[in-house]
Write a protein that holds these residues in place. Sequence first.
Motif, PDB file in Angstrom:
ATOM      1  N   CYS A  65       0.846  -1.188   0.000  1.00  0.00           N
ATOM      2  CA  CYS A  65       0.000   0.000   0.000  1.00  0.00           C
ATOM      3  C   CYS A  65       0.883   1.240   0.000  1.00  0.00           C
ATOM      4  CB  CYS A  65      -0.954   0.013   1.196  1.00  0.00           C
ATOM      5  SG  CYS A  65      -0.167   0.239   2.792  1.00  0.00           S
ATOM      6  N   VAL A  66       0.265   2.370  -0.244  1.00  0.00           N
ATOM      7  CA  VAL A  66       0.921   3.673  -0.130  1.00  0.00           C
ATOM      8  C   VAL A  66       0.093   4.478   0.858  1.00  0.00           C
ATOM      9  CG1 VAL A  66       1.501   5.824  -1.314  1.00  0.00           C
ATOM     10  CG2 VAL A  66       1.928   3.645  -2.432  1.00  0.00           C
ATOM     11  N   ILE A  67       0.777   5.058   1.826  1.00  0.00           N
ATOM     12  CA  ILE A  67       0.107   5.890   2.824  1.00  0.00           C
ATOM     13  C   ILE A  67       0.321   7.348   2.426  1.00  0.00           C
ATOM     14  CG2 ILE A  67       0.009   6.540   5.256  1.00  0.00           C
ATOM     15  CD1 ILE A  67       1.191   3.705   5.836  1.00  0.00           C
ATOM     16  N   VAL A  68      -0.787   8.040   2.184  1.00  0.00           N
ATOM     17  CA  VAL A  68      -0.737   9.442   1.770  1.00  0.00           C
ATOM     18  C   VAL A  68      -1.332  10.289   2.889  1.00  0.00           C
ATOM     19  CG1 VAL A  68      -1.317  11.107  -0.027  1.00  0.00           C
ATOM     20  CG2 VAL A  68      -1.088   8.682  -0.616  1.00  0.00           C
ATOM     21  N   ASN A  69      -0.510  11.162   3.458  1.00  0.00           N
ATOM     22  CA  ASN A  69      -0.925  12.012   4.570  1.00  0.00           C
ATOM     23  C   ASN A  69      -1.610  13.271   4.051  1.00  0.00           C
ATOM     24  OD1 ASN A  69      -0.522  14.202   6.706  1.00  0.00           O
ATOM     25  ND2 ASN A  69       0.094  12.352   7.793  1.00  0.00           N
ATOM     26  N   ARG A  70      -2.627  13.730   4.771  1.00  0.00           N
ATOM     27  CA  ARG A  70      -3.384  14.914   4.374  1.00  0.00           C
ATOM     28  C   ARG A  70      -2.511  16.170   4.259  1.00  0.00           C
ATOM     29  NH1 ARG A  70      -8.597  16.531   4.000  1.00  0.00           N
ATOM     30  NH2 ARG A  70      -8.955  18.750   4.264  1.00  0.00           N
ATOM     31  N   GLU A  71      -1.406  16.219   4.975  1.00  0.00           N
ATOM     32  CA  GLU A  71      -0.525  17.384   4.882  1.00  0.00           C
ATOM     33  C   GLU A  71      -0.070  17.619   3.444  1.00  0.00           C
ATOM     34  OE1 GLU A  71       2.595  17.801   7.813  1.00  0.00           O
ATOM     35  OE2 GLU A  71       1.406  16.647   9.234  1.00  0.00           O
ATOM     36  N   LEU A  72       0.035  16.561   2.655  1.00  0.00           N
ATOM     37  CA  LEU A  72       0.388  16.722   1.245  1.00  0.00           C
ATOM     38  C   LEU A  72      -0.656  17.580   0.545  1.00  0.00           C
ATOM     39  CD1 LEU A  72       2.199  16.062  -1.186  1.00  0.00           C
ATOM     40  CD2 LEU A  72       0.826  13.993  -1.517  1.00  0.00           C
ATOM     41  N   ARG A  73      -1.917  17.373   0.892  1.00  0.00           N
ATOM     42  CA  ARG A  73      -3.001  18.152   0.283  1.00  0.00           C
ATOM     43  C   ARG A  73      -2.883  19.628   0.625  1.00  0.00           C
ATOM     44  NH1 ARG A  73      -9.447  16.833   0.849  1.00  0.00           N
ATOM     45  NH2 ARG A  73     -10.123  18.263  -0.775  1.00  0.00           N
ATOM     46  N   GLU A  74      -2.455  19.920   1.849  1.00  0.00           N
ATOM     47  CA  GLU A  74      -2.304  21.312   2.279  1.00  0.00           C
ATOM     48  C   GLU A  74      -1.142  21.993   1.562  1.00  0.00           C
ATOM     49  OE1 GLU A  74      -4.790  22.327   4.179  1.00  0.00           O
ATOM     50  OE2 GLU A  74      -5.462  20.252   4.290  1.00  0.00           O
ATOM     51  N   VAL A  75      -0.051  21.243   1.349  1.00  0.00           N
ATOM     52  CA  VAL A  75       1.155  21.800   0.730  1.00  0.00           C
ATOM     53  C   VAL A  75       1.031  21.850  -0.787  1.00  0.00           C
ATOM     54  CG1 VAL A  75       3.626  21.394   0.373  1.00  0.00           C
ATOM     55  CG2 VAL A  75       2.623  21.080   2.627  1.00  0.00           C
ATOM     56  N   GLU A  76       0.533  20.772  -1.381  1.00  0.00           N
ATOM     57  CA  GLU A  76       0.424  20.691  -2.840  1.00  0.00           C
ATOM     58  C   GLU A  76      -0.817  19.898  -3.235  1.00  0.00           C
ATOM     59  OE1 GLU A  76       0.409  21.480  -6.285  1.00  0.00           O
ATOM     60  OE2 GLU A  76       2.216  22.310  -5.357  1.00  0.00           O
ATOM     61  N   PRO A  77      -1.943  20.610  -3.374  1.00  0.00           N
ATOM     62  CA  PRO A  77      -3.209  19.932  -3.696  1.00  0.00           C
ATOM     63  C   PRO A  77      -3.156  19.079  -4.964  1.00  0.00           C
ATOM     64  CG  PRO A  77      -3.597  22.222  -3.111  1.00  0.00           C
ATOM     65  CD  PRO A  77      -2.118  22.048  -3.209  1.00  0.00           C
ATOM     66  N   LYS A  78      -2.394  19.496  -5.947  1.00  0.00           N
ATOM     67  CA  LYS A  78      -2.322  18.714  -7.192  1.00  0.00           C
ATOM     68  C   LYS A  78      -1.625  17.379  -6.969  1.00  0.00           C
ATOM     69  CE  LYS A  78      -2.616  22.576 -10.354  1.00  0.00           C
ATOM     70  NZ  LYS A  78      -1.976  23.339 -11.419  1.00  0.00           N
ATOM     71  N   ALA A  79      -0.644  17.340  -6.089  1.00  0.00           N
ATOM     72  CA  ALA A  79       0.034  16.076  -5.774  1.00  0.00           C
ATOM     73  C   ALA A  79      -0.935  15.127  -5.057  1.00  0.00           C
ATOM     74  CB  ALA A  79       1.276  16.331  -4.921  1.00  0.00           C
ATOM     75  N   TRP A  80      -1.703  15.676  -4.116  1.00  0.00           N
ATOM     76  CA  TRP A  80      -2.737  14.885  -3.424  1.00  0.00           C
ATOM     77  C   TRP A  80      -3.726  14.328  -4.437  1.00  0.00           C
ATOM     78  CZ3 TRP A  80      -4.238  13.078   1.339  1.00  0.00           C
ATOM     79  CH2 TRP A  80      -5.583  12.745   1.492  1.00  0.00           C
ATOM     80  N   ASP A  81      -4.218  15.189  -5.317  1.00  0.00           N
ATOM     81  CA  ASP A  81      -5.181  14.762  -6.337  1.00  0.00           C
ATOM     82  C   ASP A  81      -4.588  13.680  -7.233  1.00  0.00           C
ATOM     83  OD1 ASP A  81      -7.053  16.555  -5.352  1.00  0.00           O
ATOM     84  OD2 ASP A  81      -6.706  18.055  -6.919  1.00  0.00           O
ATOM     85  N   PHE A  82      -3.302  13.815  -7.567  1.00  0.00           N
ATOM     86  CA  PHE A  82      -2.636  12.807  -8.395  1.00  0.00           C
ATOM     87  C   PHE A  82      -2.706  11.438  -7.725  1.00  0.00           C
ATOM     88  CE2 PHE A  82       1.021  10.280  -9.618  1.00  0.00           C
ATOM     89  CZ  PHE A  82       0.945  10.315 -11.013  1.00  0.00           C
ATOM     90  N   CYS A  83      -2.401  11.381  -6.443  1.00  0.00           N
ATOM     91  CA  CYS A  83      -2.420  10.106  -5.713  1.00  0.00           C
ATOM     92  C   CYS A  83      -3.826   9.518  -5.644  1.00  0.00           C
ATOM     93  CB  CYS A  83      -1.864  10.295  -4.304  1.00  0.00           C
ATOM     94  SG  CYS A  83      -0.106  10.648  -4.256  1.00  0.00           S
ATOM     95  N   VAL A  84      -4.792  10.339  -5.276  1.00  0.00           N
ATOM     96  CA  VAL A  84      -6.174   9.866  -5.158  1.00  0.00           C
ATOM     97  C   VAL A  84      -6.704   9.430  -6.527  1.00  0.00           C
ATOM     98  CG1 VAL A  84      -8.541  10.581  -4.610  1.00  0.00           C
ATOM     99  CG2 VAL A  84      -6.654  11.199  -3.082  1.00  0.00           C
ATOM    100  N   ASN A  85      -6.407  10.205  -7.559  1.00  0.00           N
ATOM    101  CA  ASN A  85      -6.873   9.846  -8.901  1.00  0.00           C
ATOM    102  C   ASN A  85      -6.152   8.621  -9.443  1.00  0.00           C
ATOM    103  OD1 ASN A  85      -8.896  11.787  -9.137  1.00  0.00           O
ATOM    104  ND2 ASN A  85      -7.422  13.337  -9.750  1.00  0.00           N
ATOM    105  N   PHE A  86      -4.893   8.410  -9.050  1.00  0.00           N
ATOM    106  CA  PHE A  86      -4.179   7.192  -9.418  1.00  0.00           C
ATOM    107  C   PHE A  86      -4.958   5.978  -8.910  1.00  0.00           C
ATOM    108  CE2 PHE A  86      -1.328   3.730  -8.283  1.00  0.00           C
ATOM    109  CZ  PHE A  86      -0.611   3.530  -9.459  1.00  0.00           C
TER     110      PHE A  86
END
Length: 106
Positions: A65-86
């Motif tokens: 698995c990959v663990i994606v922390n919400r702080e990524l969303r705060e710092v770079e929303p597009k990176a968060w979206d990339f992970c969720v959309n992946f």
Amino acid sequence: MVSTAVKEVHILGLTRSGKTFRPSDWAERLAGVMSQFCPGVATRGGHWAYSPWCVPSTTADGVKCVIVNRELREVEPKAWDFCVNFAKDNDLQMIELDAQGKPIVG
């Protein structure tokens, strides 16, 4: 859509139908792409490391698995979206956890 109460998302290497996702190193690849999103300033010639906001791991059942922390969303929303959309694009299972590490249902 990921709930606003989410502290982190676990993207499992299993499709919704329960099949193992391939290639076998998908978690390391995804986390590697996200490694540039890291707190602090990278130094020239520094060692490569995963971002603390997106790390490969395994579940208790041995599923990658990959663990994606919400702080990524705060710092770079597009990176968060990339992970969720992946995860969505590859029909992968996701587990949303709250600040206490409990799954968010619904």
